[in-house]
Scaffold this active site. Structure first.
Site: not given
Ligand code: BGC
Length: 753
Positions: A577-578, A321, A463
């Site tokens: 995480k984000q 995404w 995540e």
């Molecule tokens: C993130 C995802 C992201 C992926 C690729 C993961 O560490 O949590 O949101 O899409 O990395 O960048």
């Protein structure tokens, strides 16, 4: 302002990895890591071509690293000159971002005291996307002889390879070719080279040429023209590859460089943002755009930008995404045709998304969490390996990050509303939107007690908390999918009724449409709590252990320990995480008050680990809106320098995830333009509410809206907007409470302070 990104005397293994990413060159078809000519797989040399993947046995499917045509080794009196093992007096390696040329200059001192300087320049031709060109020169202090060993190195770095079978080498008309087929689909891959060398004493061993005892008085220069063609691009890749080499050698390095540079100049003219008063920010932002431009597949709508760009096989070369939410805005406002390519990739992979939905028992399109060429999901159910037990851990990225389908729809609508390009609906966009809406109709649950639809058992952007209920981001994005579906329906009914009727019949979508109308108004959207204004990231989030991030980090027993998964340290806590809620607040900014943004930013910011490169820009964007300019700047610089500093995470569990971070690069553009410069477009109105850092004197931004090119210039006192060609669609500028019509050709200047 210097356009060069230069590293001097950086030759430890970590530097080599970082420079490989940072000094990458590419043209959207080829990505070539910023390594040195004498390097091999140990130093992670890589030539990645877009859209080519391969799977060996039960290992992960990943991009194919092509044989390395840039290989050159100089040997002086039996001594190989190698930056890592020879005596290096000085070393500089750089990329000129303006012309996308990689350069190196290394001064070696040999054991008998001769000083030999190696210089090279190389570029991935923007005019001929299968071609890499290289100039290589050797300068000596004292007249001497050297042996030069060059050719195509087929022994490549692989994470889950080897990917080639039946590798063979042959030569005709002075062009050497290495040809092989891939393991899984037997795709032919051919790398050929022509060399323009000033003397003719060449001998050959397989795919290498040896020029022995070459006399050098002061400087000797030679050129290599290396082509990369696969069976996906051509019915006769051997012929195509050889012809390209011959043709290029005839044209010569200088004229190929001139056409390449001219195309890069056009690109920079369309997007270069100029910041006065902050050289560091200027460089970081240009660097971010340089990377996006180097890896965007301009040549096709059947490929997109992988999460690690074209820097190697990391993250399986998969498209996430990241592209739709974090990279697309830059392309939409600077290169709409490239944005269109990226979106149509999702149309070409729609069948893969349909297969995935079907596999899980849903209807419609459930896009791959990690998408490759077919759209089938490359993400495995056990995507992380536990560092303590070395056992694969069950992760729910693939099966529960359903927001991916909503992210794709969000991007289609953004593109349409900002470019006005309605052809996207007829060219596949409508089908994507309908199928994604249908997927959510089959995913939602009706909660009879609460008289509302809910979305249960998902993983949101954060995540570390898997399988949660009513993730605020996911629910809002799903609702948006259904709303977009209705808006597309209305648009088509009014503008293309026949196309609409035909499609709705072909897709059997009539009853789904009726259902959408019911769900749209009854889907639960977690909102701010009236007492404290906080939005729960998901049901019961606030009941989790509430501790500072620092304390959580102190609990770690291993540097690469994974925080998420069934028993990760973060899963029972509020550490995320984000950006999750904060990203939602940005994407749906008009629907939330500044107060809500402020309260939630303050709450979630200290609880965010920023374990993903996608996170910093959201915090920058909202910080700017709520007037925290210092924080907005700090997070802007964090995202803009991610690949300059090389500070991104290198491992998750035992998995190597180093590489470039194009979502971080796209996030830098967003943070600068939408955040610090405060630009926001709603229909035909550009609202500008700058939050410039005190030391930025002026920013000027080339900006496209509805196919019209503008230059927006901001200082602390004045906003100016200038159409670069006569406007065909009237636009208005909104600043504070005032609205200003933009005249066909005239520049407007608005005093703000
Ligand atoms: C993130 C995802 C992201 C992926 C690729 C993961 O560490 O949590 O949101 O899409 O990395 O960048």
């Amino acid at each position: 302002m210097d356009w060069n990104i230069t590293e001097t005397n950086q030759l430890t293994p970590q530097d080599i990895d970082r420079q490989g990413n940072k000094l990458l060159i590419g043209n959207g078809y080829i990505g070539y890591r910023g390594t040195l000519e004498e390097f091999n797989k140990e130093q992670k040399t890589a030539t990645i071509v877009s859209g080519l993947y391969d799977k060996v046995g039960n290992q992960w499917r990943e991009p194919v690293n092509l044989p390395n045509g840039c290989f050159v080794q100089i040997i002086y009196k039996g001594e190989s000159l190698h930056a890592l093992t020879s005596k290096v007096i000085s070393h500089a390696q750089s990329v000129d971002m303006q012309s996308a040329v990689h350069m190196r200059e290394t001064l070696f001192e040999t054991s008998d005291g001769n000083c030999i300087t190696i210089r090279s320049r190389r570029f991935a031709s923007l005019a001929r996307h299968h071609l890499l060109c290289m100039e290589y020169s050797i300068s000596v202090d004292h007249e001497c002889e050297v042996d030069i060993h060059t050719g195509i190195d087929g022994d490549v770095w692989d994470i889950n390879g080897p990917h080639f079978v039946e590798m063979e080498t042959y030569e005709r008309d002075n062009v050497i070719s290495v040809s092989a087929i891939t393991h899984e689909n037997a795709v032919r891959v051919v790398v050929s080279e022509a060399v323009l060398f000033p003397v003719e004493n060449e001998t050959r061993t397989t795919s290498f040429r040896d020029f022995d005892k070459v006399p050098i008085q002061s400087t000797l220069t030679f050129y290599k023209f290396i082509s990369h063609v696969t069976g996906i691009d051509s019915t006769d890749p051997v012929k195509a590859s050889r012809e390209l080499c011959k043709e290029s050698a005839l044209l010569g390095f200088d004229s190929l460089l001139a056409e390449h540079t001219a195309l890069w100049s056009q690109r920079w003219e369309a997007c270069d943002i100029q910041i006065t008063g902050d050289e560091e920010a200027q460089q970081a932002l240009r660097f971010s755009m340089y990377h996006l431009l180097s890896i965007v597949p301009a040549h096709t709508e059947r490929a997109s930008i992988p999460a690690r760009g074209m820097s190697g096989q990391m993250y399986k070369g998969a498209i996430f995404w990241d592209t739709e939410i974090f990279m697309l805005p830059f392309f939409t406002h600077a290169f709409p045709s490239l944005a269109r390519n990226l979106l149509l990739y999702r149309y070409h992979t729609l069948d893969g998304a349909r297969r995935k939905a079907h596999e899980y028992g849903f209807r419609g399109a459930f896009y791959a969490w990690e998408s490759q060429d077919t759209g089938d999901d490359a993400c495995t159910l056990f995507n992380v390996t536990d560092v303590f037990t070395n056992r694969p851990m069950r992760t729910y990225f693939r099966d529960k990050q359903v927001h991916i389908s909503a992210d794709v729809v969000y991007a289609f609508w953004q593109y349409f509303s900002l470019t006005g390009d309605a052809s996207i609906w007829r060219d596949g966009g409508t089908e994507v939107v309908f199928e994604c809406a249908r997927f959510f109709l089959s995913y939602i649950y009706y909660n009879p007690d609460k008289h509302r639809y809910e979305i249960l058992d998902v993983t949101g952007p954060d995540e570390y908390h898997e399988r949660v209920h009513n993730n605020a981001y996911t629910n809002r994005m799903a609702a948006n999918t259904l709303e977009v579906c209705r808006k597309v329906v209305t648009y088509l009914q009014q503008n293309s009724p026949e196309f609409f009727e035909e499609l709705i019949t072909t897709l059997d979508f009539e009853s789904d449409l009726a259902f959408i109308n019911d769900v749209v108004s009854n889907l639960y959207l977690p909102d701010s709590n009236p007492t404290d204004g906080l939005i729960p990231q998901f049901d019961d989030y606030f009941t989790l252990e509430n501790l500072p991030l620092k304390s959580l980090v102190e609990r770690k027993l291993h540097p690469h320990e994974y925080f998420g998964g069934g028993s990760g340290l973060a899963t029972t806590t509020q550490i995320i995480k984000q950006a999750d809620v904060v990203l939602m607040l940005y994407l749906f900014g008009e629907q939330h008050s500044l107060e809500t943004k402020s309260v939630n930013w303050e709450y979630y910011e200290p609880r965010t680990e920023h374990g993903s490169s996608l996170s910093a820009c959201s915090y920058s964007l909202i910080a700017a809106q709520i007037g925290k300019v210092d924080w907005a700047y700090k997070y802007f610089m964090k995202t803009a320098t991610i690949d300059l500093s090389g500070k991104g995470k290198q491992y998750v569990g035992t998995l190597y995830i180093g590489g470039t971070h194009p979502a971080g690069n796209g996030g830098a553009w967003m943070s600068a333009v939408f955040g610090l410069c405060g630009i926001r477009c709603i229909n035909d109105t550009i609202s500008i509410n700058p939050h410039l850092p005190a030391h930025w004197e002026q920013v000027s931004i080339p900006f496209m809206l509805h196919g019209q090119k503008l230059k927006i210039t901001l200082t602390h006192e004045i906003i100016s907007v200038k159409p670069l060609s006569p406007l065909e669609i009237p636009l208005t500028i909104s600043v504070g409470e005032s609205i200003y019509p933009l005249h066909a050709t005239g520049e407007i200047k608005i005093q703000i302070n």
